[in-house]
Motif scaffolding. Structure first.
Motif, short mmCIF file in Angstrom:
data_model
loop_
_atom_site.label_atom_id
_atom_site.label_comp_id
_atom_site.label_asym_id
_atom_site.label_seq_id
_atom_site.Cartn_x
_atom_site.Cartn_y
_atom_site.Cartn_z
N LEU A 626 0.83 -1.20 0.00
CA LEU A 626 0.00 0.00 0.00
C LEU A 626 0.87 1.25 0.00
CD1 LEU A 626 -2.94 1.08 0.20
CD2 LEU A 626 -2.64 1.11 2.68
N LEU A 627 1.96 1.23 0.74
CA LEU A 627 2.85 2.39 0.81
C LEU A 627 3.77 2.49 -0.41
CD1 LEU A 627 3.90 2.27 4.58
CD2 LEU A 627 2.17 3.71 3.52
N GLY A 628 3.74 1.48 -1.27
CA GLY A 628 4.53 1.51 -2.49
C GLY A 628 5.97 1.09 -2.31
N PHE A 629 6.30 0.41 -1.19
CA PHE A 629 7.68 0.00 -0.94
C PHE A 629 8.05 -1.26 -1.72
CE2 PHE A 629 7.36 2.00 3.55
CZ PHE A 629 7.65 3.24 3.02
N ILE A 630 7.09 -2.11 -2.00
CA ILE A 630 7.40 -3.40 -2.61
C ILE A 630 6.28 -3.80 -3.56
CG2 ILE A 630 6.34 -5.00 -0.96
CD1 ILE A 630 9.95 -5.32 -2.10
N THR A 631 6.65 -4.39 -4.68
CA THR A 631 5.68 -4.88 -5.66
C THR A 631 5.71 -6.40 -5.75
OG1 THR A 631 5.86 -2.86 -6.96
CG2 THR A 631 5.00 -4.80 -8.10
N TYR A 632 6.91 -6.93 -5.70
CA TYR A 632 7.11 -8.37 -5.89
C TYR A 632 8.01 -8.90 -4.79
CZ TYR A 632 8.96 -12.67 -8.01
OH TYR A 632 9.36 -13.97 -8.25
N ARG A 633 7.58 -9.96 -4.13
CA ARG A 633 8.39 -10.56 -3.07
C ARG A 633 9.28 -11.64 -3.67
NH1 ARG A 633 7.12 -15.58 0.32
NH2 ARG A 633 8.23 -16.26 -1.52
N SER A 634 10.60 -11.40 -3.67
CA SER A 634 11.52 -12.36 -4.27
C SER A 634 12.19 -13.27 -3.25
CB SER A 634 12.60 -11.63 -5.08
OG SER A 634 13.45 -10.88 -4.23
N TYR A 635 12.04 -12.95 -1.95
CA TYR A 635 12.56 -13.84 -0.91
C TYR A 635 11.69 -13.70 0.33
CZ TYR A 635 14.97 -9.63 0.89
OH TYR A 635 15.27 -8.38 1.37
N GLU A 636 11.77 -14.68 1.21
CA GLU A 636 10.90 -14.75 2.38
C GLU A 636 11.06 -13.51 3.26
OE1 GLU A 636 8.07 -16.07 5.00
OE2 GLU A 636 8.59 -16.93 3.05
N GLY A 637 9.92 -12.87 3.54
CA GLY A 637 9.93 -11.72 4.44
C GLY A 637 10.34 -10.40 3.81
N GLU A 638 10.57 -10.36 2.50
CA GLU A 638 11.11 -9.16 1.86
C GLU A 638 10.25 -7.91 2.10
OE1 GLU A 638 12.83 -7.59 -2.46
OE2 GLU A 638 11.65 -9.44 -2.36
#
Length: 777
Positions: A626-638
């Motif tokens: 929602l805050l725009g920090f991440i789009t795709y999680r490439s590793y656990e917990g990213e």
């Protein structure tokens, strides 16, 4: 008065120079007898002589203990004198009297490194130098007791000079040291191309360093496995490595020649990090990045910390000396999702398209062991990954177990454990068991400890996680089928809290409240838990007394594309009105199939086709998207990790309300869905600074609301320890832990985290073992 005693020593007493020390002390004090290793990794001593000489023996021994030894238990039994005329180091016995610690791998000591750097020393530039105080241990042991013939050093016959050192009782570092060698009789280096062709080289190490400086990527065989070494300052090299490893953003660790070099990359905050970096364990330590660091921004993108560590073998030190930067990326040599390579065949087959060259040696790695990783959480030292240097040292429990136990851990970042008497031996980090090769490595490691600790599986309790689909359960059921063992299931988050209590030596003689926060765990109600307040009812099990509000999880894709979770929350709360918000804040652009994907999520919500989840990890995923920090999680917990790194307390937002708590059927629910909607009101005017502060306050408030629920359980109740035990993967988050601690401090309640084991699934097997004291099976 002439008398005799037998002494049994338990602890870290094999593989640390204990027998030669005993021999030397006996010669000095004049007692007669013997010392020998036994099959449980313990040491037996028999001495006879005058009372005065025996007393002097004990005094002198206490002064001359090897630097890395640890006497955990000592048993002294009066015996009859045998009229022995000398003292000797006897041949080891496989007899097991008391089970003791299997020695972990120890970083090269200062004395050995001085020899390697001294041009006049016969071990000058020798990559495998070690002594009784340092070097590989667990990684090269086939079986106990720890003797050369039971290790991968057995094929190297000592030369005359090494043999003289070995037999010299007054050579403190090399007398009877099992792993010693020199350029004449020890392992040999070789350099190959990635397709297995030997490179003609008179100095493979120097040539490997030259290749790395030219931008090539080189696999380097170490103690517990291969590293991939590459320049950390060249963007093109780093991006090429990411492409080849299929590792888009997960940070790489950097090995630095020394503290001066490391100080160019990171700040030593807190100051204790210096002691940690230079300790015999030599873990990777996550420390704040310097603003002027020469490291490529692609080494650890979106992070405010850098993982750095120092060389722990002469080979690593010499390699770094020859490079231009004096620091390199040193990351595990594996392909995505598989265990680290430990032999040449693995590298030549699986890493052929990843590395260009291979610097290897002919000493076998018997037991794979990854580098340990440590961070600071709100100033508290926390182990993220427990491997080389720490494992397999045991954890002592405050109470004896009813029987031997084998615990199988969880699924991700996991490790198993063996329990006996009042001890838990947590195995080294294994990895994610959703991969066949990793599962095989897990099973191999499990059997190593079962065999070397003489575990009778027909009388042993097997402990597994309640999740019905965990792969480790299959191994447990196979053992039960063959040996008739009993199986006991333990709820995931209950085990997390018990792990913290076991690590801190806290008995279950009173009720204790705990907070378990992580990604996902199978709940007792069939839903997915992960934001829990649990009351440990002494030795009578537990009760879930509070949790984060359930959010909808509509697909396995939700953990990969966190904007799906954000969208699902908005749709579940606002219905069709959510579409405009989803568009307004750019969530559609963060989904591969855009509006079609949102429509599919909407349909699932309407039909009730979703899983209910109280996980703090999944909630943080949604907020991060929602805050725009991440789009795709490439590793656990990213998403949560990046969100923590982006968080800043700018003191611009003052009016964000706390998360509401409501009682539902006697259980306290933190109303995080309403809070999610409240966040929207701040996004209209949110620049990056405001988003960074929102991230800070959201994490802080999540910690505070869980702490308020826990405190409410403590207030006014008898027979309650005035502590809050915290565990789970998200309990390494500085701002969540700070929120818990701030609320705890207001009520004078101590908040505790584990110190010697990871709070994540890598330490959960300790809690599984501890849970067995509450059952009679």
């Amino acid at each position: 008065m002439y008398r005799a005693v037998r002494i049994f020593l338990v602890g870290l007493v094999q593989g640390v120079g204990f027998r030669p020390t005993i021999n030397r002390v006996a010669k000095i004090t004049g007692v007669k007898g013997y010392v020998r290793n036994l099959g449980g990794s313990e040491v037996e001593i028999f001495i006879e002589g005058s009372q005065e000489s025996i007393d002097r023996f004990f005094r002198e021994l206490s002064r001359q203990l090897p630097p890395y030894s640890l006497i955990d238990e000592i048993t002294i039994i009066s015996d009859e004198p045998r009229g022995l005329q000398s003292f000797e180091i006897m041949k080891s016995s496989r007899e097991l009297v008391n089970r003791s610690m299997i020695p972990p791998d120890i970083a090269i000591c200062d004395e050995c490194l001085k020899e390697v750097l001294n041009p006049s020393d016969r071990r000058y530039r020798y990559p495998f130098n070690s002594c009784a105080w340092c070097g590989p241990r667990y990684s090269m042991i086939y079986s106990l007791p720890y003797d050369r013939e039971n290790t991968s050093m057995r094929k190297y016959k000592l030369c005359r000079k090494c043999l003289d050192e070995y037999n010299d009782v007054y050579n403190v570092r090399r007398h009877h040291a099992q792993g010693i060698s020199c350029p004449e009789d020890g392992p040999r280096l070789a350099l190959y191309t990635s397709d297995g062709k030997l490179v003609d080289s008179s100095d493979p190490l120097k040539d490997a360093a030259k290749l790395i400086d030219e931008g090539y990527i080189v696999a380097v065989k170490g103690i517990g496995g291969f590293h991939i070494a590459a320049l950390a300052t060249d963007d093109d090299v780093v991006l090429m490595l990411r492409k080849r490893k299929n590792r888009p953003t997960k940070p790489f660790a950097i090995m630095c020649l020394n503290l001066d070099i490391a100080s160019r990359l990171v700040y030593f905050v807190p100051p204790s990090s210096i002691d940690l970096l230079t300790s015999p364990q030599r873990p990777i330590v996550l420390l704040p990045k310097r603003h002027d660091s020469p490291v490529s921004r692609y080494v650890s993108p979106n992070m405010d910390v850098e993982g750095v560590f120092l060389p722990y073998t002469a080979l690593h030190y010499l390699l770094l000396m020859e490079t231009r930067d004096k620091f390199l990326i040193m990351t595990s040599a594996n392909i995505h999702g598989e265990p680290m390579c430990i032999d040449d065949e693995c590298v030549f087959t699986k890493l052929r398209g990843v590395v260009d060259y291979v610097l290897t040696h002919d000493r076998e790695i018997v037991n794979r062991v990854d580098d340990s990783v440590v961070r600071y959480t709100d100033g508290i030292q926390v182990i993220l990954r427990r491997g080389r240097g720490y494992a397999p040292k045991w954890i002592r429990l405050p109470i004896d177990l009813k029987r031997d136990v084998v615990a199988f851990g969880a699924e991700l970042q996991t490790a198993g454990a063996i329990g006996f008497n009042d001890k838990v031996v947590l195995m080294p980090y294994i990895g994610d068991l959703d991969n066949v090769d990793t599962l095989r490595d897990f099973e191999k490691t499990l059997w190593f400890f079962i065999n070397n600790y003489s575990i009778d599986l027909s009388k042993t309790l097997l402990v597994i996680d309640k999740h019905p689909l965990y792969a480790s359960r299959e191994i447990a059921y196979e053992i039960r089928k063959k040996y008739g063992s009993n199986i006991f299931e333990v709820q995931h988050h209950y085990a997390h809290i018990l792990s913290t209590l076991a690590d801190r030596g806290i008995d279950l003689d009173e009720n204790i409240v705990g907070i378990a926060i992580d990604g996902v765990g199978y709940g007792d109600d069939g839903n997915i838990w992960g934001g829990e307040v649990i009351l440990i009812q002494g030795r009578n099990g537990y009760r879930r007394c509070g949790h984060l509000e359930y959010i909808p999880i509509t697909s396995d894709r939700d953990s990969i594309y966190p904007a799906r979770i954000s969208s699902a929350i908005l749709i579940s709360m606002l219905g069709s009105e959510a579409y405009n918000i989803i568009k307004k804040f750019g969530l559609i652009e963060r989904l591969p199939y855009g509006e079609k994907e949102v429509q599919a999520i909407h349909n699932k919500i309407i039909m009730g086709d979703y899983i209910r989840c109280s996980s703090i990890g999944r909630y943080l995923d949604a907020v991060s998207a929602l805050l725009g920090f991440i789009t795709y999680r490439s590793y656990e917990g990213e998403p949560a990790i990046v969100m923590e790194a982006m968080s800043k307390n700018w003191n611009r937002i003052r009016d964000l309300e706390p998360i509401e708590i409501r009682l539902e059927d006697g259980v306290a629910i933190a109303k995080t869905l309403n809070y999610f909607i409240d966040i929207l009101g701040y996004l209209d005017r949110a620049d990056l600074m405001a988003k960074q502060e929102l991230a800070f306050r959201i994490q802080l408030e999540l910690g505070k609301v869980l702490a308020r629920i826990a405190i409410n359980e403590l207030k006014g109740r008898r027979n309650m320890k005035q502590i809050i035990a915290v565990g789970g993967g998200a309990s390494v988050n500085t701002y969540i832990v700070r929120g818990i601690r701030e609320v705890g401090a207001e009520e004078d309640i101590e908040v505790i985290l584990p110190r010697r084991i990871p709070p994540n699934d890598g330490g959960i097997a300790v809690g599984q073992v501890y849970a067995t004291i509450a059952v009679d099976i």
